[in-house]
Design an enzyme around this catalytic site. Structure first.
Site, PDB file in Angstrom:
ATOM      1  N   SER A  73      40.577  43.230  48.059  1.00 14.48           N
ATOM      2  CA  SER A  73      41.380  44.290  47.428  1.00 14.48           C
ATOM      3  C   SER A  73      40.465  45.020  46.456  1.00 14.48           C
ATOM      4  O   SER A  73      40.102  44.460  45.417  1.00 14.48           O
ATOM      5  CB  SER A  73      42.533  43.693  46.638  1.00 14.48           C
ATOM      6  N   LYS A 119      47.571  48.660  49.304  1.00 13.81           N
ATOM      7  CA  LYS A 119      47.495  47.394  48.562  1.00 13.81           C
ATOM      8  C   LYS A 119      47.751  47.621  47.065  1.00 13.81           C
ATOM      9  O   LYS A 119      48.413  46.817  46.403  1.00 13.81           O
ATOM     10  CB  LYS A 119      46.117  46.754  48.790  1.00 13.81           C
ATOM     11  N   LYS A 147      42.421  43.334  37.595  1.00 10.07           N
ATOM     12  CA  LYS A 147      41.497  44.219  38.314  1.00 10.07           C
ATOM     13  C   LYS A 147      42.255  45.187  39.224  1.00 10.07           C
ATOM     14  O   LYS A 147      41.972  46.387  39.263  1.00 10.07           O
ATOM     15  CB  LYS A 147      40.530  43.321  39.103  1.00 10.07           C
TER      16      LYS A 147
HETATM   17  P1  NAD Z   1      38.006  33.909  44.950  1.00  8.63           P
HETATM   18  O1  NAD Z   1      37.404  34.250  43.631  1.00  8.63           O
HETATM   19  O2  NAD Z   1      38.710  32.598  45.131  1.00  8.63           O
HETATM   20  O3  NAD Z   1      36.905  34.015  46.128  1.00  8.63           O
HETATM   21  C1  NAD Z   1      35.875  34.960  46.202  1.00  8.63           C
HETATM   22  C2  NAD Z   1      34.669  34.300  46.929  1.00  8.63           C
HETATM   23  O4  NAD Z   1      33.644  35.284  47.086  1.00  8.63           O
HETATM   24  C3  NAD Z   1      34.060  33.152  46.127  1.00  8.63           C
HETATM   25  O5  NAD Z   1      33.941  32.015  46.962  1.00  8.63           O
HETATM   26  C4  NAD Z   1      32.695  33.703  45.699  1.00  8.63           C
HETATM   27  O6  NAD Z   1      31.692  32.691  45.590  1.00  8.63           O
HETATM   28  C5  NAD Z   1      32.387  34.665  46.833  1.00  8.63           C
HETATM   29  N1  NAD Z   1      31.424  35.719  46.493  1.00  8.63           N
HETATM   30  C6  NAD Z   1      31.403  36.520  45.403  1.00  8.63           C
HETATM   31  N2  NAD Z   1      30.404  37.407  45.495  1.00  8.63           N
HETATM   32  C7  NAD Z   1      29.762  37.154  46.678  1.00  8.63           C
HETATM   33  C8  NAD Z   1      28.664  37.748  47.350  1.00  8.63           C
HETATM   34  N3  NAD Z   1      27.996  38.787  46.822  1.00  8.63           N
HETATM   35  N4  NAD Z   1      28.287  37.231  48.545  1.00  8.63           N
HETATM   36  C9  NAD Z   1      28.947  36.185  49.090  1.00  8.63           C
HETATM   37  N5  NAD Z   1      30.006  35.587  48.509  1.00  8.63           N
HETATM   38  C10 NAD Z   1      30.410  36.074  47.317  1.00  8.63           C
HETATM   39  O7  NAD Z   1      38.999  35.121  45.281  1.00  8.63           O
HETATM   40  P2  NAD Z   1      40.239  35.136  46.305  1.00  8.63           P
HETATM   41  O8  NAD Z   1      41.471  34.719  45.578  1.00  8.63           O
HETATM   42  O9  NAD Z   1      39.855  34.491  47.593  1.00  8.63           O
HETATM   43  O10 NAD Z   1      40.394  36.731  46.492  1.00  8.63           O
HETATM   44  C11 NAD Z   1      39.529  37.493  47.331  1.00  8.63           C
HETATM   45  C12 NAD Z   1      40.094  38.909  47.439  1.00  8.63           C
HETATM   46  O11 NAD Z   1      41.415  38.846  48.013  1.00  8.63           O
HETATM   47  C13 NAD Z   1      40.256  39.627  46.085  1.00  8.63           C
HETATM   48  O12 NAD Z   1      39.959  40.984  46.220  1.00  8.63           O
HETATM   49  C14 NAD Z   1      41.729  39.424  45.758  1.00  8.63           C
HETATM   50  O13 NAD Z   1      42.222  40.436  44.898  1.00  8.63           O
HETATM   51  C15 NAD Z   1      42.338  39.468  47.143  1.00  8.63           C
HETATM   52  N6  NAD Z   1      43.629  38.765  47.289  1.00  8.63           N
HETATM   53  C16 NAD Z   1      43.813  37.511  46.764  1.00  8.63           C
HETATM   54  C17 NAD Z   1      45.045  36.880  46.906  1.00  8.63           C
HETATM   55  C18 NAD Z   1      45.316  35.508  46.313  1.00  8.63           C
HETATM   56  O14 NAD Z   1      46.490  35.124  46.247  1.00  8.63           O
HETATM   57  N7  NAD Z   1      44.304  34.757  45.899  1.00  8.63           N
HETATM   58  C19 NAD Z   1      46.082  37.516  47.598  1.00  8.63           C
HETATM   59  C20 NAD Z   1      45.854  38.765  48.165  1.00  8.63           C
HETATM   60  C21 NAD Z   1      44.612  39.376  48.002  1.00  8.63           C
END
Ligand code: NAD
Length: 297
Positions: free
Chosen positions: A96, A171, A239
C-alpha cells in the site's frame, strides 16, 4: 506461468507467498530479513540473493513492502528488480503506497519494456492466510488478465479499478473508511463502558443493525479482550492516512475526519504504540475519558 519472484515476506507477504506455493507455482523469494526466507525455502521456495537476482529468475515479480520508499529502493534502486527483470516480465506491487509512487515505478518499468500493476490488498493477516484478500488493481487490462490467475490464488475478490495508481487510490479510500470506523467504534464503546454497560453486550446488540460492519466484527472482540497484537500496525495505518492526505492536498480535497484520525495515530506512535494493532486507536480515546473498554467485572 514460469517462476514467480516474491519480495517482502512480512506479516502479509509470507502467507501470500505460501498460498502461491500451495497452488503449485515455482517461487523465488527474497527479504532483507533472512528468517522468513529460510521458512519459505523450507516450504519449497528457492532463495533469491537480492531483488535483482530474484527478478532475473522470474516471469512475474510480486513485491509486498512497507511503503513507497521501500518499493522505490527494491524496484528502482541499485540491486533492484529493474536491474534483473527480463523484458516482458510483469512487476506486481501489492504494497500500500502513494499512487504517485506507483505511477513513477510504472513509468520506469515501461522504459525497460516491463509491465507494472499496483495491486494493494485489504483483509489483513487472516485473509492473507486464507487466500481471501480483496485485491484492488491499477494497470492495463491485458496485463491484469495475465496476472489474474496468480492474484486469484491470494484473493477472493480481484478488481481492476483503472490505470496505474488506481489500485492505490482505491486502497487509500479503503484505509480512510477502516481508520475512521475504528475511531468511531472507540468513541461508542468508551461512552457505553463509562455508562456502566458491558461493551460486549453493546457490541452484540448493534452488530446486526446499521452500525454493524466487518471492522466492528473483527476489532471489537479484540479490543474487549485487550489484545492489540498486530495484525495491521499503527505505523502502517499512519503511513496510509498520510498518503491519503498528501493525495487529497494535491487534488485540493479536504478530508477533515481523516486528518483528525491521522493525528491520533501520530500521537500513538509517539507513545511507543506504533507496532500495536490499529485497533489500539481506541486507546487514544480511552485515555481522554479515563475509561478502558473491557468486559464488566
Ligand atoms: P511488514 O513490516 O510485516 O513486512 C514488510 C517486509 O518487507 C519485512 O519482512 C521487511 O524485512 C521487508 N522489506 C523491507 N524493505 C525491503 C527491501 N528493500 N527488500 C526486501 N525486503 C524488504 O509489513 P506487512 O504488514 O506485511 O505490510 C506490507 C504492506 O501491506 C504494507 O504496505 C501494508 O500497509 C500493507 N497491508 C498490510 C496489512 C496488514 O494487516 N498487515 C493489510 C493490508 C495491507
Amino acid at each position: 506461468m514460469g517462476p514467480i519472484g516474491f519480495i517482502g515476506l512480512g506479516i502479509m507477504g509470507k502467507p501470500m507467498a505460501r498460498n502461491l506455493l500451495k497452488a503449485g507455482y515455482r517461487l523465488v523469494v527474497y527479504d532483507v530479513a533472512p528468517g522468513p526466507v529460510e521458512e519459505l525455502t523450507g516450504a519449497g521456495a528457492e532463495a533469491g540473493q537480492s531483488s535483482s537476482d530474484t527478478a532475473s529468475r522470474a516471469e512475474m515479480v510480486v513485491t509486498m513492502l512497507p511503503d513507497g520508499p521501500d518499493v522505490e529502493k527494491a524496484v528502482l534502486g541499485p540491486g533492484g528488480v529493474l536491474e534483473g527483470a527480463r523484458p516482458g516480465a510483469v512487476v506486481v506491487d501489492m504494497s500500500s503506497i502513494s499512487p504517485t509512487v506507483s505511477q513513477k515505478v510504472a513509468a520506469a518499468c515501461a522504459e525497460k519494456g516491463i509491465e507494472f500493476l499496483d495491486a494493494p490488498v485489504s483483509g489483513g493477516e487472516p485473509k492473507a492466510v486464507d487466500g481471501t484478500l480483496a485485491i484492488m488493481v491499477g494497470g492495463k487490462p491485458e496485463v491484469f488478465e495475465k496476472a489474474l490467475p496468480v492474484l486469484q490464488k491470494m484473493g477472493s475478490s480481484v478488481t481492476l479499478t483503472g490505470p496505474a495508481g488506481a489500485g492505490n487510490v482505491t486502497k487509500l479510500a479503503n484505509q480512510i473508511m477502516v481508520a475512521c470506523n475504528i475511531a468511531a467504534m472507540g468513541e461508542a464503546l468508551v461512552l457505553a463502558t463509562r455508562a456502566g454497560l458491558d461493551p460486549e453486550v453493546v457490541f452484540n446488540a448493534v452488530k446486526g443493525g446499521l452500525a454493524g460492519s466487518t471492522v466492528l466484527n473483527a476489532k471489537a472482540p479484540l479490543v474487549i479482550a485487550r489484545n492489540f497484537k498486530p495484525g495491521f500496525r499503527i505505523r502502517l495505518h499512519q503511513k496510509d492516512l498520510r498518503n491519503a492526505l498528501l493525495a487529497a492536498e494535491s487534488m485540493k480535497v479536504s478530508l477533515p475526519v481523516t486528518s483528525l484520525v491521522q493525528q491520533m495515530l501520530m500521537a500513538l506512535m509517539n507513545e511507543g504504540k506504533g507496532d500495536l494493532d490499529h485497533s489500539a486507536i481506541v486507546t487514544f480515546i480511552e485515555q481522554m475519558a479515563g475509561v478502558e473498554i473491557k468486559k464488566r467485572e
